[in-house]
Design a protein around this motif. Structure first.
Motif, short mmCIF file in Angstrom:
data_model
loop_
_atom_site.label_atom_id
_atom_site.label_comp_id
_atom_site.label_asym_id
_atom_site.label_seq_id
_atom_site.Cartn_x
_atom_site.Cartn_y
_atom_site.Cartn_z
N ARG A 1 0.84 -1.20 0.00
CA ARG A 1 0.00 0.00 0.00
C ARG A 1 0.87 1.24 0.00
N SER B 1 -3.25 6.25 -1.32
CA SER B 1 -4.57 5.65 -1.53
C SER B 1 -4.52 4.50 -2.52
N TRP C 1 -3.08 0.68 -3.91
CA TRP C 1 -2.58 -0.64 -3.55
C TRP C 1 -1.81 -1.18 -4.75
N ARG D 1 -9.52 -0.04 -6.23
CA ARG D 1 -10.71 -0.81 -5.86
C ARG D 1 -10.58 -2.24 -6.38
N ASP E 1 -17.40 -4.82 4.43
CA ASP E 1 -18.03 -3.80 5.26
C ASP E 1 -19.09 -3.07 4.44
N ARG F 1 -13.31 -0.66 -2.02
CA ARG F 1 -11.90 -0.36 -1.77
C ARG F 1 -11.41 -1.21 -0.62
N THR G 1 -9.41 -1.99 2.77
CA THR G 1 -9.15 -1.27 4.01
C THR G 1 -8.28 -2.16 4.88
N SER H 1 -6.79 -3.13 8.60
CA SER H 1 -7.16 -2.97 10.01
C SER H 1 -6.14 -2.07 10.70
N SER H 2 -6.53 -1.46 11.80
CA SER H 2 -5.64 -0.52 12.50
C SER H 2 -4.37 -1.19 12.99
N ILE I 1 -7.03 -7.40 6.10
CA ILE I 1 -7.54 -6.57 5.01
C ILE I 1 -9.01 -6.91 4.83
N HIS J 1 -14.32 -2.38 1.82
CA HIS J 1 -15.36 -1.38 2.11
C HIS J 1 -16.21 -1.30 0.85
#
Length: 137
Positions: A22, A25, A27, A36, A63, A86, A88, A90-91, A96, A99
């Motif tokens: 990544r 924005s 990947w 996306r 999600d 797209r 996302t 995780s924190s 992965i 969304h």
């Protein structure tokens, strides 16, 4: 000429930290840049804000909490679905998820699953591997 779409078709097994990088924005899958993903599979768990999609190569959380109400469909266990969205991270950087921007029910399309199993490898080999399709325009 590079493809003008930042949406790429993937098997779920391709969507992991060992295979993806990544940057901002974007990947990267190898040298191929995208924003996306388009995935398809069977829904194996449902929650009001997400569902789990399994395509036979792996499972991923989709999600749906922030989807526009006009785009939401009633997802059910066992439904074969198309998802565009797209990625996302995780924190904690261990997972992965997708969304979702679009979810479509393909359950009434009898050949969707078998065609998907042929389409993804073909497009990666014949289109995405070409140097002129690696970057976005």
């Amino acid at each position: 000429m590079a493809l003008d779409s930042s949406c790429r078709k993937f098997f779920v097994s391709f969507l992991n930290y060992e295979k993806l990088k990544r940057q901002d924005s974007n990947w990267y899958f190898g040298e191929m840049k995208f924003q996306r993903v388009w995935i398809q599979g069977t829904i194996t768990a449902v929650n009001p804000k997400w569902f789990l999609l399994d395509d036979g190569t792996g499972s991923i959380i989709v999600d749906t909490a922030n989807m526009k109400d006009t785009l939401k469909i009633n997802v059910t266990l066992g439904m074969y679905a198309l998802v565009v969205g797209r990625l996302t991270a995780s924190s904690d950087g261990t997972r992965i998820s997708v969304h979702a921007h679009k979810v479509s029910d393909l359950s009434d399309e009898p050949n969707s699953e078998s065609l998907w199993a042929l389409e993804v490898p073909a497009i990666h080999h014949e289109v995405y591997s070409r140097p002129d399709t690696m970057a976005l325009t």
